[in-house]
Design an enzyme around this catalytic site. Structure first.
Site, PDB file in Angstrom:
ATOM      1  N   ASN A   1     130.510  83.190  34.039  1.00  0.00           N
ATOM      2  CA  ASN A   1     129.721  84.321  34.540  1.00  0.00           C
ATOM      3  C   ASN A   1     130.688  85.488  34.712  1.00  0.00           C
ATOM      4  O   ASN A   1     131.455  85.535  35.658  1.00  0.00           O
ATOM      5  CB  ASN A   1     129.064  83.948  35.875  1.00  0.00           C
ATOM      6  CG  ASN A   1     128.381  85.149  36.525  1.00  0.00           C
ATOM      7  OD1 ASN A   1     128.204  86.186  35.883  1.00  0.00           O
ATOM      8  ND2 ASN A   1     128.006  85.007  37.787  1.00  0.00           N
TER       9      ASN A   1
ATOM     10  N   LYS B   1     130.075  88.511  35.416  1.00  0.00           N
ATOM     11  CA  LYS B   1     129.656  89.538  36.377  1.00  0.00           C
ATOM     12  C   LYS B   1     129.820  90.926  35.739  1.00  0.00           C
ATOM     13  O   LYS B   1     129.644  91.037  34.523  1.00  0.00           O
ATOM     14  CB  LYS B   1     130.433  89.372  37.685  1.00  0.00           C
ATOM     15  CG  LYS B   1     130.340  87.919  38.173  1.00  0.00           C
ATOM     16  CD  LYS B   1     130.900  87.673  39.539  1.00  0.00           C
ATOM     17  CE  LYS B   1     130.740  86.185  39.883  1.00  0.00           C
ATOM     18  NZ  LYS B   1     131.181  85.859  41.233  1.00  0.00           N
TER      19      LYS B   1
ATOM     20  N   HIS C   1     121.574  84.196  41.319  1.00  0.00           N
ATOM     21  CA  HIS C   1     122.967  84.195  41.787  1.00  0.00           C
ATOM     22  C   HIS C   1     123.029  84.805  43.185  1.00  0.00           C
ATOM     23  O   HIS C   1     122.282  85.743  43.492  1.00  0.00           O
ATOM     24  CB  HIS C   1     123.838  84.985  40.813  1.00  0.00           C
ATOM     25  CG  HIS C   1     125.294  84.803  41.086  1.00  0.00           C
ATOM     26  ND1 HIS C   1     125.945  85.494  42.077  1.00  0.00           N
ATOM     27  CD2 HIS C   1     126.211  83.966  40.541  1.00  0.00           C
ATOM     28  CE1 HIS C   1     127.208  85.103  42.113  1.00  0.00           C
ATOM     29  NE2 HIS C   1     127.399  84.181  41.192  1.00  0.00           N
TER      30      HIS C   1
ATOM     31  N   GLU D   1     124.950  86.851  44.455  1.00  0.00           N
ATOM     32  CA  GLU D   1     125.170  88.303  44.467  1.00  0.00           C
ATOM     33  C   GLU D   1     123.856  89.051  44.226  1.00  0.00           C
ATOM     34  O   GLU D   1     123.616  90.107  44.810  1.00  0.00           O
ATOM     35  CB  GLU D   1     126.231  88.675  43.419  1.00  0.00           C
ATOM     36  CG  GLU D   1     127.617  88.267  43.891  1.00  0.00           C
ATOM     37  CD  GLU D   1     128.593  87.902  42.781  1.00  0.00           C
ATOM     38  OE1 GLU D   1     128.386  88.291  41.624  1.00  0.00           O
ATOM     39  OE2 GLU D   1     129.584  87.203  43.106  1.00  0.00           O
TER      40      GLU D   1
ATOM     41  N   GLU E   1     126.556  76.799  44.207  1.00  0.00           N
ATOM     42  CA  GLU E   1     127.621  77.768  44.451  1.00  0.00           C
ATOM     43  C   GLU E   1     127.681  78.124  45.939  1.00  0.00           C
ATOM     44  O   GLU E   1     126.950  79.024  46.391  1.00  0.00           O
ATOM     45  CB  GLU E   1     127.359  79.045  43.642  1.00  0.00           C
ATOM     46  CG  GLU E   1     127.383  78.842  42.149  1.00  0.00           C
ATOM     47  CD  GLU E   1     127.856  80.099  41.416  1.00  0.00           C
ATOM     48  OE1 GLU E   1     128.693  79.951  40.529  1.00  0.00           O
ATOM     49  OE2 GLU E   1     127.417  81.199  41.765  1.00  0.00           O
TER      50      GLU E   1
ATOM     51  N   GLY F   1     134.722  83.710  44.668  1.00  0.00           N
ATOM     52  CA  GLY F   1     135.695  84.805  44.616  1.00  0.00           C
ATOM     53  C   GLY F   1     136.701  84.806  45.751  1.00  0.00           C
ATOM     54  O   GLY F   1     137.381  85.809  45.983  1.00  0.00           O
TER      55      GLY F   1
ATOM     56  N   SER G   1     135.250  79.567  42.859  1.00  0.00           N
ATOM     57  CA  SER G   1     136.707  79.442  42.737  1.00  0.00           C
ATOM     58  C   SER G   1     137.148  78.243  41.914  1.00  0.00           C
ATOM     59  O   SER G   1     138.187  77.643  42.178  1.00  0.00           O
ATOM     60  CB  SER G   1     137.373  79.428  44.122  1.00  0.00           C
ATOM     61  OG  SER G   1     137.134  80.664  44.783  1.00  0.00           O
TER      62      SER G   1
END
Ligand code: 13P
Length: 250
Positions: free
Chosen positions: A10, A12, A95, A97, A167, A173, A213
């Site tokens: 991904n 992003k 996701h 985000e 996730e 991240g 991560s």
């Protein structure tokens, strides 16, 4: 293994079309012998370039998002038919985000999942708890609710075309991944929920990935866990040799 693992990058909001093409051309020969399915998910604006670059390779294309209607007055949205025309076969849905920054509710995640399936795109549905939810000990409840709501109304005959990505938000991240034991345990819980929605047998056929991560150093350990069927990789998927190393560690 019964479930073929997926290693999906991904990206992003990273890379331009020319960078996308260069990355794919550099990576394709490195992963040609991989035993897993390999997917890259560039931004929508880079999908055309990505399609050209992936031709003849074993790298499939995924989108990071998609709208749940075919067409209409939805400024800025991405239609499923456009993704199909661009050679996309997977689409990331829900996701964290998108949930946090773009107001994507469980209901929207459900609509997108059902639309993807209707269009024969394979959704990678993301679920995962926040740091606070983890601290309060409600990880399992959180992923349970998210999974049930995301798949509401999805018939059993289509369930195998869905992949879930677990996730944990605190691991995204941050450089702090869930341990393979932790991730495996939550993923087993998600599989049990799939067993409740469908049957235990069908649940053993649905792929559940880990994301947060994952990198070239910890991938082998995470991916060797019994119920982790691949990875959804952010940062480490932007580097060709790291991404290839992860794909080859399955
Ligand atoms: P990182 O691998 O950068 O933690 O991102 C994970 C992720 O959000 C993939 O969708």
């Amino acid at each position: 293994m019964m479930r073929r693992p997926i290693i999906a990058g991904n990206w992003k909001l990273n890379k331009t079309p020319s960078q996308t093409a260069a990355f794919i051309r550099e990576t394709a020969p490195l992963v040609s012998g991989a035993r897993c399915e390999i997917v890259v998910c560039p931004t929508a604006a880079c999908l055309f370039a990505a399609r050209e670059a992936t031709r003849g390779s074993n790298i499939a294309l995924g989108a990071q998002n998609m709208f749940y209607e075919d067409a209409g007055a939805f400024t800025g949205e991405i239609s499923p038919d456009s993704l199909l025309e661009l050679g996309v076969s997977y689409v990331i849905v829900g996701h964290s985000e998108r949930r946090a920054l773009f107001g994507e509710s469980d209901e929207i995640v459900n609509k997108k999942t059902l639309k993807a399936i209707e269009k024969r795109l394979k959704p990678i549905v993301c679920v995962g708890e926040s740091a606070l939810q983890r601290q309060l000990g409600v990880t399992e409840e959180t992923v349970r609710i998210q999974t049930k709501l995301a798949l509401a109304g999805l018939p059993a005959r289509d369930a195998e075309d869905v992949a879930i990505a677990y996730e944990p938000i605190w691991a995204i991240g941050t450089g702090v991944n869930a341990t393979s034991a932790e991730a495996n345990s939550t993923i087993r819980c998600i599989r049990a929920v799939l067993g409740e929605i469908y049957t235990a047998e069908l649940a053993t056929k649905i792929r559940i990935l880990y994301g947060g991560s994952m990198n070239a150093g910890n991938a082998r350990d995470l991916l060797s866990a019994s119920d982790i069927d691949g990875g959804l990789i952010g940062g480490a998927s932007l580097n060709s040799s790291d991404f290839a190393k992860i794909a080859l560690s399955v």
